[in-house]
Design an enzyme around this catalytic site. Sequence first.
Site, PDB file in Angstrom:
ATOM      1  N   CYS A  18      20.385 -45.023  20.342  1.00 31.00           N
ATOM      2  CA  CYS A  18      20.175 -45.305  18.923  1.00 31.00           C
ATOM      3  C   CYS A  18      18.834 -46.013  18.789  1.00 31.00           C
ATOM      4  CB  CYS A  18      21.276 -46.202  18.360  1.00 31.00           C
ATOM      5  SG  CYS A  18      22.931 -45.487  18.439  1.00 31.00           S
ATOM      6  N   GLY A  44      18.148 -41.042  17.896  1.00 31.00           N
ATOM      7  CA  GLY A  44      19.441 -40.780  17.279  1.00 31.00           C
ATOM      8  C   GLY A  44      19.291 -39.842  16.111  1.00 31.00           C
ATOM      9  N   ASN A 119      21.888 -50.907  19.309  1.00 26.24           N
ATOM     10  CA  ASN A 119      21.493 -49.885  20.269  1.00 26.24           C
ATOM     11  C   ASN A 119      22.082 -50.276  21.615  1.00 26.24           C
ATOM     12  OD1 ASN A 119      18.391 -49.221  22.037  1.00 26.24           O
ATOM     13  ND2 ASN A 119      20.215 -47.966  21.920  1.00 26.24           N
ATOM     14  N   GLY A 120      22.959 -49.423  22.160  1.00 29.39           N
ATOM     15  CA  GLY A 120      23.571 -49.728  23.444  1.00 29.39           C
ATOM     16  C   GLY A 120      25.051 -49.406  23.434  1.00 29.39           C
ATOM     17  N   TYR A 259      12.649 -40.135  30.008  1.00 32.55           N
ATOM     18  CA  TYR A 259      12.975 -39.218  28.921  1.00 32.55           C
ATOM     19  C   TYR A 259      13.134 -39.859  27.553  1.00 32.55           C
ATOM     20  CZ  TYR A 259      15.698 -35.797  26.212  1.00 32.55           C
ATOM     21  OH  TYR A 259      16.144 -34.960  25.231  1.00 32.55           O
TER      22      TYR A 259
END
Length: 487
Positions: A18, A44, A119-120, A259
Amino acid sequence: MIPLITDPFDDDKLKEECGVFGIMGKDSAAAMTALGLHALQHRGQEAAGIVSFDGEHFHSHHALGHVGENFNTEAVISKLVGSSAIGHTRYATTGETAFRNVQPLFADFDFGGFAIGHNGNLTNALTLRKQLVKRGCLFRSTTDTEVIIHLMAMGRDGNVVDRLINALHQVEGAYSLVALTKDMIIGVRDPNGVRPLVLGKFEDAYVLASETCALDIIDAQFVRDIEPGELVVIKDGRVESLKPFGTQPHKFCIFEYIYFARPDSSVEGRSVYEMRKQIGIELARESPVKADIVIPVPDSGVPSAIGYAQESGIPFDLGIIRNHYVGRTFIQPTERIRHLGVRLKHNANRRFIEGKSVVMIDDSIVRGTTSTKIVEMLRGAGAKEVHMRISSPPTKHSCFYGIDTPQVDKLLAHNYTVDQMSRFIGTDSLAFISLDGLYRAMGETKRNAETPQFCDACFSGDYAIPLTDLNSNELQGELSFLAKASE
Protein backbone atom coordinates in the site's frame (compact mmCIF):
# COMPACT_ATOMS: atom_id res chain seq x y z
CA MET A 1 -23.19 -8.73 -20.68
CA ILE A 2 -19.49 -9.69 -20.83
CA PRO A 3 -17.93 -9.27 -17.38
CA LEU A 4 -14.75 -7.42 -16.60
CA ILE A 5 -12.32 -9.61 -14.67
CA THR A 6 -8.98 -9.06 -13.01
CA ASP A 7 -6.09 -9.60 -15.39
CA PRO A 8 -4.81 -13.13 -14.60
CA PHE A 9 -1.28 -12.19 -15.64
CA ASP A 10 -1.12 -9.73 -12.75
CA ASP A 11 -1.26 -12.82 -10.53
CA ASP A 12 2.25 -13.81 -11.61
CA LYS A 13 3.82 -10.89 -9.76
CA LEU A 14 4.09 -10.32 -6.04
CA LYS A 15 1.49 -7.71 -5.21
CA GLU A 16 2.56 -4.28 -4.05
CA GLU A 17 1.50 -3.48 -0.50
CA CYS A 18 0.00 0.00 0.00
CA GLY A 19 1.05 3.62 -0.25
CA VAL A 20 0.50 6.38 2.32
CA PHE A 21 0.74 10.15 2.11
CA GLY A 22 0.07 13.06 4.47
CA ILE A 23 0.54 16.81 4.49
CA MET A 24 -0.10 19.54 7.06
CA GLY A 25 0.00 23.28 6.58
CA LYS A 26 -1.38 23.85 3.04
CA ASP A 27 -4.86 25.00 2.06
CA SER A 28 -4.71 22.67 -0.94
CA ALA A 29 -3.82 19.67 1.24
CA ALA A 30 -6.30 17.27 -0.37
CA ALA A 31 -5.18 18.14 -3.91
CA MET A 32 -1.55 17.68 -2.87
CA THR A 33 -2.47 14.34 -1.32
CA ALA A 34 -4.23 13.21 -4.50
CA LEU A 35 -1.09 14.03 -6.48
CA GLY A 36 1.04 12.13 -3.97
CA LEU A 37 -1.23 9.10 -4.28
CA HIS A 38 -0.90 9.28 -8.07
CA ALA A 39 2.85 8.88 -7.65
CA LEU A 40 2.27 5.94 -5.28
CA GLN A 41 -0.29 4.21 -7.50
CA HIS A 42 2.12 1.32 -8.14
CA ARG A 43 1.92 0.42 -4.44
CA GLY A 44 -1.81 -0.30 -4.51
CA GLN A 45 -4.33 -0.38 -7.34
CA GLU A 46 -7.54 -1.63 -5.76
CA ALA A 47 -8.78 1.37 -3.83
CA ALA A 48 -7.88 4.86 -2.63
CA GLY A 49 -9.06 7.30 -0.01
CA ILE A 50 -8.37 10.76 1.41
CA VAL A 51 -9.41 12.32 4.75
CA SER A 52 -8.95 16.06 5.34
CA PHE A 53 -9.59 18.46 8.24
CA ASP A 54 -10.62 22.10 7.87
CA GLY A 55 -10.23 23.29 11.46
CA GLU A 56 -13.73 22.22 12.48
CA HIS A 57 -14.80 19.18 10.50
CA PHE A 58 -13.28 16.08 8.90
CA HIS A 59 -14.07 15.32 5.28
CA SER A 60 -13.45 12.08 3.39
CA HIS A 61 -13.74 10.41 0.03
CA HIS A 62 -13.14 6.67 -0.47
CA ALA A 63 -13.52 4.64 -3.64
CA LEU A 64 -12.59 1.37 -5.27
CA GLY A 65 -10.28 1.64 -8.26
CA HIS A 66 -7.35 3.81 -9.28
CA VAL A 67 -6.54 7.24 -7.88
CA GLY A 68 -7.03 8.88 -11.28
CA GLU A 69 -10.51 7.40 -11.60
CA ASN A 70 -11.72 8.80 -8.29
CA PHE A 71 -9.83 12.02 -7.50
CA ASN A 72 -9.80 13.63 -10.94
CA THR A 73 -12.55 16.23 -10.63
CA GLU A 74 -12.95 19.57 -8.93
CA ALA A 75 -16.22 18.31 -7.49
CA VAL A 76 -14.41 15.66 -5.46
CA ILE A 77 -11.38 17.70 -4.40
CA SER A 78 -13.42 20.79 -3.50
CA LYS A 79 -15.30 18.79 -0.86
CA LEU A 80 -12.06 17.75 0.83
CA VAL A 81 -11.40 21.15 2.36
CA GLY A 82 -8.74 21.90 4.93
CA SER A 83 -5.03 22.50 5.37
CA SER A 84 -4.24 18.96 6.53
CA ALA A 85 -4.97 15.63 4.86
CA ILE A 86 -3.82 12.04 4.67
CA GLY A 87 -4.34 9.54 1.87
CA HIS A 88 -3.96 5.85 1.15
CA THR A 89 -3.82 3.71 -1.95
CA ARG A 90 -4.48 0.05 -1.28
CA TYR A 91 -3.78 -3.46 -2.34
CA ALA A 92 -5.41 -6.03 -0.06
CA THR A 93 -2.80 -8.01 1.87
CA THR A 94 -5.35 -8.75 4.59
CA GLY A 95 -9.09 -8.36 4.30
CA GLU A 96 -11.29 -8.57 1.26
CA THR A 97 -11.43 -6.06 -1.58
CA ALA A 98 -14.51 -4.20 -0.38
CA PHE A 99 -15.52 -0.61 0.22
CA ARG A 100 -15.54 -1.10 3.99
CA ASN A 101 -11.80 -1.84 3.89
CA VAL A 102 -10.79 1.27 1.95
CA GLN A 103 -8.44 3.46 3.98
CA PRO A 104 -7.79 5.80 5.68
CA LEU A 105 -10.04 4.38 8.38
CA PHE A 106 -11.80 6.95 10.57
CA ALA A 107 -13.10 6.83 14.14
CA ASP A 108 -14.53 9.30 16.64
CA PHE A 109 -12.77 9.22 20.01
CA ASP A 110 -13.32 11.27 23.14
CA PHE A 111 -10.41 13.46 22.00
CA GLY A 112 -12.01 13.96 18.56
CA GLY A 113 -11.73 12.40 15.12
CA PHE A 114 -8.85 10.12 14.17
CA ALA A 115 -7.97 8.85 10.68
CA ILE A 116 -5.27 6.28 9.95
CA GLY A 117 -3.64 4.72 6.88
CA HIS A 118 -1.39 1.66 7.07
CA ASN A 119 1.24 0.15 4.79
CA GLY A 120 2.28 -3.32 5.95
CA ASN A 121 0.75 -6.27 7.75
CA LEU A 122 0.23 -7.12 11.42
CA THR A 123 1.18 -10.72 12.16
CA ASN A 124 -0.89 -10.97 15.35
CA ALA A 125 -3.97 -9.09 14.08
CA LEU A 126 -6.34 -12.07 14.22
CA THR A 127 -5.18 -12.98 17.71
CA LEU A 128 -5.80 -9.42 18.89
CA ARG A 129 -9.08 -9.20 17.00
CA LYS A 130 -10.49 -12.26 18.77
CA GLN A 131 -9.49 -10.79 22.14
CA LEU A 132 -11.06 -7.44 21.30
CA VAL A 133 -14.31 -8.99 20.10
CA LYS A 134 -14.57 -10.87 23.41
CA ARG A 135 -14.21 -7.50 25.14
CA GLY A 136 -17.17 -6.12 23.19
CA CYS A 137 -15.51 -4.41 20.22
CA LEU A 138 -17.53 -4.32 17.00
CA PHE A 139 -15.43 -4.39 13.81
CA ARG A 140 -16.75 -2.77 10.65
CA SER A 141 -13.90 -3.93 8.36
CA THR A 142 -11.81 -7.05 7.85
CA THR A 143 -8.51 -5.20 7.57
CA ASP A 144 -5.86 -5.55 10.27
CA THR A 145 -5.55 -1.76 10.54
CA GLU A 146 -8.81 -1.54 12.48
CA VAL A 147 -7.21 -3.51 15.30
CA ILE A 148 -5.06 -0.45 16.05
CA ILE A 149 -8.14 1.76 16.36
CA HIS A 150 -9.82 -0.60 18.85
CA LEU A 151 -6.64 -0.96 20.89
CA MET A 152 -6.53 2.84 21.13
CA ALA A 153 -10.18 2.91 22.21
CA MET A 154 -9.49 0.39 24.97
CA GLY A 155 -6.53 2.39 26.24
CA ARG A 156 -8.47 5.23 27.80
CA ASP A 157 -5.56 6.98 29.53
CA GLY A 158 -3.35 9.63 27.98
CA ASN A 159 -3.53 11.80 24.90
CA VAL A 160 -3.82 10.58 21.31
CA VAL A 161 -0.07 9.98 20.96
CA ASP A 162 0.09 8.03 24.23
CA ARG A 163 -2.83 5.86 23.18
CA LEU A 164 -1.35 5.18 19.74
CA ILE A 165 1.97 4.22 21.30
CA ASN A 166 0.20 1.93 23.77
CA ALA A 167 -1.69 0.27 20.90
CA LEU A 168 1.45 -0.23 18.83
CA HIS A 169 3.25 -1.81 21.77
CA GLN A 170 0.68 -4.62 21.51
CA VAL A 171 0.95 -5.31 17.79
CA GLU A 172 3.53 -7.35 15.88
CA GLY A 173 4.48 -7.18 12.25
CA ALA A 174 5.40 -4.52 9.73
CA TYR A 175 3.84 -1.09 9.48
CA SER A 176 4.34 2.41 8.26
CA LEU A 177 1.46 4.58 9.42
CA VAL A 178 0.13 8.05 8.79
CA ALA A 179 -2.58 9.39 11.09
CA LEU A 180 -4.60 12.61 11.20
CA THR A 181 -6.23 14.35 14.16
CA LYS A 182 -7.72 17.82 14.53
CA ASP A 183 -4.34 19.41 15.25
CA MET A 184 -1.59 17.06 14.10
CA ILE A 185 -0.36 14.48 11.63
CA ILE A 186 1.50 11.46 12.97
CA GLY A 187 3.92 9.17 11.13
CA VAL A 188 5.29 5.89 12.50
CA ARG A 189 7.56 3.08 11.32
CA ASP A 190 7.69 -0.32 12.99
CA PRO A 191 10.75 -1.02 15.19
CA ASN A 192 12.39 -3.17 12.48
CA GLY A 193 11.75 -0.61 9.73
CA VAL A 194 10.40 -3.18 7.26
CA ARG A 195 8.27 -0.74 5.26
CA PRO A 196 9.45 2.71 4.07
CA LEU A 197 8.31 6.18 5.18
CA VAL A 198 9.94 9.52 4.41
CA LEU A 199 9.62 13.08 5.65
CA GLY A 200 9.55 16.02 3.26
CA LYS A 201 8.80 19.73 3.25
CA PHE A 202 6.85 21.84 0.79
CA GLU A 203 7.37 25.53 1.55
CA ASP A 204 6.20 25.75 5.18
CA ALA A 205 4.25 22.46 5.14
CA TYR A 206 5.59 19.08 6.21
CA VAL A 207 4.87 15.94 4.19
CA LEU A 208 4.93 12.22 4.96
CA ALA A 209 5.03 9.66 2.13
CA SER A 210 5.91 6.05 1.41
CA GLU A 211 8.47 7.05 -1.24
CA THR A 212 10.38 10.12 -2.40
CA CYS A 213 8.67 10.02 -5.82
CA ALA A 214 5.53 11.26 -4.03
CA LEU A 215 7.53 14.26 -2.80
CA ASP A 216 8.85 14.94 -6.29
CA ILE A 217 5.39 15.18 -7.85
CA ILE A 218 4.48 18.15 -5.64
CA ASP A 219 8.01 19.60 -5.78
CA ALA A 220 8.58 18.97 -2.07
CA GLN A 221 12.07 18.75 -0.60
CA PHE A 222 13.23 15.45 0.87
CA VAL A 223 14.20 15.94 4.51
CA ARG A 224 15.01 12.42 5.73
CA ASP A 225 13.75 8.88 6.19
CA ILE A 226 11.63 8.25 9.25
CA GLU A 227 13.81 5.92 11.32
CA PRO A 228 12.79 2.38 12.35
CA GLY A 229 10.77 2.58 15.57
CA GLU A 230 10.37 6.35 15.24
CA LEU A 231 7.12 8.24 15.75
CA VAL A 232 6.96 11.81 14.46
CA VAL A 233 4.31 14.36 15.38
CA ILE A 234 3.78 17.24 12.95
CA LYS A 235 2.02 20.08 14.79
CA ASP A 236 2.09 23.88 14.66
CA GLY A 237 4.71 23.85 11.90
CA ARG A 238 7.16 21.72 13.87
CA VAL A 239 8.24 18.08 13.85
CA GLU A 240 8.67 16.27 17.16
CA SER A 241 10.47 12.93 17.13
CA LEU A 242 9.83 10.14 19.65
CA LYS A 243 11.50 6.73 20.01
CA PRO A 244 9.05 4.77 22.18
CA PHE A 245 9.70 1.22 20.96
CA GLY A 246 13.33 0.55 21.80
CA THR A 247 16.02 -0.69 19.43
CA GLN A 248 15.42 -3.70 17.18
CA PRO A 249 17.53 -5.16 14.34
CA HIS A 250 17.01 -3.21 11.12
CA LYS A 251 15.09 -5.39 8.62
CA PHE A 252 14.14 -3.20 5.68
CA CYS A 253 12.38 -5.16 2.93
CA ILE A 254 14.99 -5.92 0.26
CA PHE A 255 12.26 -6.52 -2.33
CA GLU A 256 11.56 -2.77 -2.29
CA TYR A 257 14.82 -2.38 -4.22
CA ILE A 258 14.13 -5.28 -6.56
CA TYR A 259 10.55 -4.48 -7.58
CA PHE A 260 8.17 -2.56 -5.32
CA ALA A 261 9.59 0.95 -5.08
CA ARG A 262 9.53 3.18 -8.14
CA PRO A 263 12.95 3.36 -9.81
CA ASP A 264 13.06 7.15 -9.46
CA SER A 265 12.68 6.90 -5.68
CA SER A 266 15.48 7.01 -3.14
CA VAL A 267 14.96 4.54 -0.30
CA GLU A 268 17.02 4.56 2.89
CA GLY A 269 19.74 6.59 1.21
CA ARG A 270 19.98 4.38 -1.87
CA SER A 271 18.79 5.17 -5.38
CA VAL A 272 16.39 2.38 -6.39
CA TYR A 273 17.42 2.74 -10.04
CA GLU A 274 21.13 2.48 -9.21
CA MET A 275 20.53 -0.56 -6.99
CA ARG A 276 18.65 -2.32 -9.78
CA LYS A 277 21.44 -1.60 -12.24
CA GLN A 278 23.96 -2.92 -9.73
CA ILE A 279 21.90 -6.09 -9.30
CA GLY A 280 22.15 -6.58 -13.08
CA ILE A 281 25.91 -6.13 -12.91
CA GLU A 282 26.23 -8.75 -10.17
CA LEU A 283 23.91 -11.06 -12.09
CA ALA A 284 26.13 -10.81 -15.18
CA ARG A 285 29.20 -11.65 -13.07
CA GLU A 286 27.53 -14.65 -11.47
CA SER A 287 25.65 -16.03 -14.49
CA PRO A 288 27.28 -15.05 -17.79
CA VAL A 289 26.06 -16.50 -21.07
CA LYS A 290 27.02 -16.10 -24.73
CA ALA A 291 24.25 -14.21 -26.48
CA ASP A 292 23.54 -11.57 -29.12
CA ILE A 293 21.24 -9.27 -27.20
CA VAL A 294 20.06 -8.42 -23.67
CA ILE A 295 16.37 -7.54 -23.36
CA PRO A 296 14.28 -6.63 -20.30
CA VAL A 297 10.77 -7.69 -19.42
CA PRO A 298 9.38 -4.15 -19.12
CA ASP A 299 9.17 -2.16 -17.07
CA SER A 300 10.62 -3.56 -13.86
CA GLY A 301 13.37 -5.52 -15.61
CA VAL A 302 14.83 -2.52 -17.46
CA PRO A 303 17.45 -1.18 -14.97
CA SER A 304 18.86 -4.65 -14.21
CA ALA A 305 19.01 -5.44 -17.94
CA ILE A 306 21.00 -2.24 -18.50
CA GLY A 307 23.43 -3.30 -15.76
CA TYR A 308 23.70 -6.82 -17.16
CA ALA A 309 24.41 -5.46 -20.66
CA GLN A 310 27.02 -3.02 -19.40
CA GLU A 311 28.90 -5.68 -17.43
CA SER A 312 28.64 -8.43 -20.07
CA GLY A 313 29.31 -6.24 -23.11
CA ILE A 314 26.25 -7.70 -24.85
CA PRO A 315 24.12 -5.04 -26.62
CA PHE A 316 20.94 -3.91 -24.87
CA ASP A 317 17.70 -3.46 -26.78
CA LEU A 318 13.96 -3.38 -26.20
CA GLY A 319 13.06 -6.80 -27.51
CA ILE A 320 9.72 -6.71 -25.71
CA ILE A 321 7.40 -3.72 -25.97
CA ARG A 322 4.88 -3.04 -23.22
CA ASN A 323 1.43 -1.59 -23.88
CA HIS A 324 1.06 1.05 -21.17
CA TYR A 325 -2.64 1.58 -21.84
CA VAL A 326 -3.83 -1.74 -20.44
CA GLY A 327 -5.39 -1.49 -17.00
CA ARG A 328 -5.88 -4.19 -14.41
CA THR A 329 -9.09 -5.44 -16.04
CA PHE A 330 -9.98 -6.43 -19.55
CA ILE A 331 -12.67 -8.35 -21.42
CA GLN A 332 -12.05 -12.08 -21.95
CA PRO A 333 -14.93 -13.60 -23.88
CA THR A 334 -13.17 -16.83 -24.95
CA GLU A 335 -10.41 -19.18 -23.90
CA ARG A 336 -8.51 -18.17 -27.04
CA ILE A 337 -8.45 -14.56 -25.86
CA ARG A 338 -7.40 -15.72 -22.37
CA HIS A 339 -4.46 -17.60 -23.91
CA LEU A 340 -3.37 -14.51 -25.85
CA GLY A 341 -3.95 -12.18 -22.90
CA VAL A 342 -0.24 -11.65 -22.16
CA ARG A 343 0.05 -9.83 -25.49
CA LEU A 344 -2.26 -7.15 -24.20
CA LYS A 345 0.68 -6.05 -22.07
CA HIS A 346 3.75 -7.37 -23.89
CA ASN A 347 4.61 -7.94 -27.52
CA ALA A 348 7.83 -9.20 -29.10
CA ASN A 349 9.84 -6.68 -31.12
CA ARG A 350 10.49 -9.24 -33.87
CA ARG A 351 13.05 -7.28 -35.88
CA PHE A 352 15.47 -7.17 -32.95
CA ILE A 353 15.18 -10.77 -31.76
CA GLU A 354 14.60 -12.90 -34.86
CA GLY A 355 17.46 -15.36 -35.34
CA LYS A 356 19.26 -14.15 -32.21
CA SER A 357 20.30 -15.69 -28.93
CA VAL A 358 18.52 -13.62 -26.28
CA VAL A 359 19.20 -12.94 -22.61
CA MET A 360 15.88 -11.94 -21.04
CA ILE A 361 16.03 -10.13 -17.69
CA ASP A 362 13.09 -10.11 -15.28
CA ASP A 363 12.80 -9.15 -11.62
CA SER A 364 11.24 -12.36 -10.26
CA ILE A 365 9.37 -15.57 -10.98
CA VAL A 366 6.30 -16.31 -8.87
CA ARG A 367 4.02 -18.92 -10.46
CA GLY A 368 5.90 -18.96 -13.76
CA THR A 369 2.80 -18.58 -15.93
CA THR A 370 3.66 -15.21 -17.43
CA SER A 371 7.31 -16.18 -17.95
CA THR A 372 6.16 -19.25 -19.89
CA LYS A 373 3.93 -17.15 -22.15
CA ILE A 374 6.68 -14.58 -22.80
CA VAL A 375 9.23 -17.26 -23.68
CA GLU A 376 6.69 -18.82 -26.08
CA MET A 377 6.15 -15.37 -27.60
CA LEU A 378 9.88 -14.81 -28.13
CA ARG A 379 10.34 -18.20 -29.76
CA GLY A 380 7.32 -17.50 -31.95
CA ALA A 381 9.02 -14.28 -33.04
CA GLY A 382 12.11 -16.23 -34.14
CA ALA A 383 14.46 -16.14 -31.15
CA LYS A 384 17.16 -18.79 -31.65
CA GLU A 385 17.84 -19.20 -27.92
CA VAL A 386 16.21 -17.73 -24.81
CA HIS A 387 18.32 -17.48 -21.66
CA MET A 388 16.45 -16.08 -18.65
CA ARG A 389 18.20 -14.21 -15.85
CA ILE A 390 16.34 -13.11 -12.72
CA SER A 391 17.39 -10.12 -10.61
CA SER A 392 16.21 -11.70 -7.37
CA PRO A 393 16.91 -15.04 -5.70
CA PRO A 394 14.24 -17.74 -6.08
CA THR A 395 11.01 -16.78 -4.26
CA LYS A 396 10.50 -19.89 -2.13
CA HIS A 397 8.52 -18.57 0.81
CA SER A 398 5.44 -16.46 1.51
CA CYS A 399 5.69 -12.93 2.89
CA PHE A 400 3.64 -12.04 5.96
CA TYR A 401 4.86 -8.44 6.33
CA GLY A 402 2.75 -6.56 3.83
CA ILE A 403 3.23 -8.26 0.47
CA ASP A 404 0.49 -10.47 -0.92
CA THR A 405 2.28 -13.71 -1.82
CA PRO A 406 0.65 -16.90 -3.07
CA GLN A 407 0.66 -19.89 -0.76
CA VAL A 408 3.94 -21.77 -0.99
CA ASP A 409 2.47 -24.60 -3.04
CA LYS A 410 1.80 -22.03 -5.79
CA LEU A 411 5.38 -20.69 -5.77
CA LEU A 412 7.34 -22.32 -8.59
CA ALA A 413 10.68 -22.03 -6.77
CA HIS A 414 9.29 -23.70 -3.66
CA ASN A 415 8.41 -26.85 -5.58
CA TYR A 416 11.07 -27.11 -8.31
CA THR A 417 14.82 -26.88 -8.75
CA VAL A 418 16.19 -24.19 -11.06
CA ASP A 419 16.70 -26.76 -13.84
CA GLN A 420 13.14 -27.98 -13.42
CA MET A 421 11.89 -24.38 -13.50
CA SER A 422 13.84 -23.79 -16.72
CA ARG A 423 12.18 -26.80 -18.36
CA PHE A 424 8.75 -25.70 -17.10
CA ILE A 425 9.18 -22.18 -18.51
CA GLY A 426 10.86 -23.40 -21.71
CA THR A 427 14.17 -21.53 -21.55
CA ASP A 428 17.56 -22.72 -22.78
CA SER A 429 18.98 -21.70 -19.42
CA LEU A 430 17.74 -20.02 -16.24
CA ALA A 431 19.70 -18.39 -13.41
CA PHE A 432 18.86 -16.24 -10.39
CA ILE A 433 21.12 -13.84 -8.53
CA SER A 434 22.40 -15.39 -5.30
CA LEU A 435 21.52 -13.97 -1.90
CA ASP A 436 25.15 -12.93 -1.39
CA GLY A 437 25.17 -11.36 -4.85
CA LEU A 438 22.03 -9.42 -4.01
CA TYR A 439 23.66 -8.14 -0.82
CA ARG A 440 26.80 -7.17 -2.73
CA ALA A 441 24.61 -5.12 -5.07
CA MET A 442 23.28 -3.35 -1.97
CA GLY A 443 26.83 -2.42 -1.00
CA GLU A 444 27.32 -5.16 1.59
CA THR A 445 30.21 -7.64 1.51
CA LYS A 446 27.79 -10.55 1.80
CA ARG A 447 24.67 -11.63 3.65
CA ASN A 448 25.24 -12.00 7.38
CA ALA A 449 23.61 -15.37 8.07
CA GLU A 450 23.32 -14.66 11.81
CA THR A 451 21.69 -11.25 11.53
CA PRO A 452 20.75 -10.45 7.91
CA GLN A 453 20.91 -6.75 7.14
CA PHE A 454 17.52 -6.78 5.33
CA CYS A 455 14.27 -8.70 5.51
CA ASP A 456 14.71 -11.38 2.86
CA ALA A 457 12.24 -13.94 4.23
CA CYS A 458 10.61 -14.53 0.84
CA PHE A 459 13.97 -15.91 -0.35
CA SER A 460 15.51 -17.36 2.80
CA GLY A 461 12.54 -18.28 4.99
CA ASP A 462 14.21 -16.29 7.80
CA TYR A 463 11.24 -14.58 9.49
CA ALA A 464 12.65 -12.04 11.92
CA ILE A 465 9.28 -10.87 13.30
CA PRO A 466 7.02 -13.39 15.11
CA LEU A 467 4.22 -15.01 13.07
CA THR A 468 1.78 -15.29 15.95
CA ASP A 469 -1.38 -15.80 13.90
CA LEU A 470 0.26 -18.29 11.55
CA ASN A 471 1.58 -20.38 14.44
CA SER A 472 -1.74 -20.46 16.30
CA ASN A 473 -3.56 -23.77 15.91
CA GLU A 474 -6.78 -22.02 16.92
CA LEU A 475 -6.52 -19.65 13.94
CA GLN A 476 -5.50 -22.11 11.23
CA GLY A 477 -9.06 -22.45 9.92
CA GLU A 478 -9.52 -18.70 9.63
CA LEU A 479 -6.15 -18.24 7.94
CA SER A 480 -6.92 -21.02 5.47
CA PHE A 481 -10.24 -19.37 4.64
CA LEU A 482 -8.57 -16.00 4.08
CA ALA A 483 -5.90 -17.56 1.84
CA LYS A 484 -8.53 -19.26 -0.32
CA ALA A 485 -10.63 -16.10 -0.48
CA SER A 486 -7.65 -14.12 -1.80
CA GLU A 487 -6.93 -16.49 -4.69
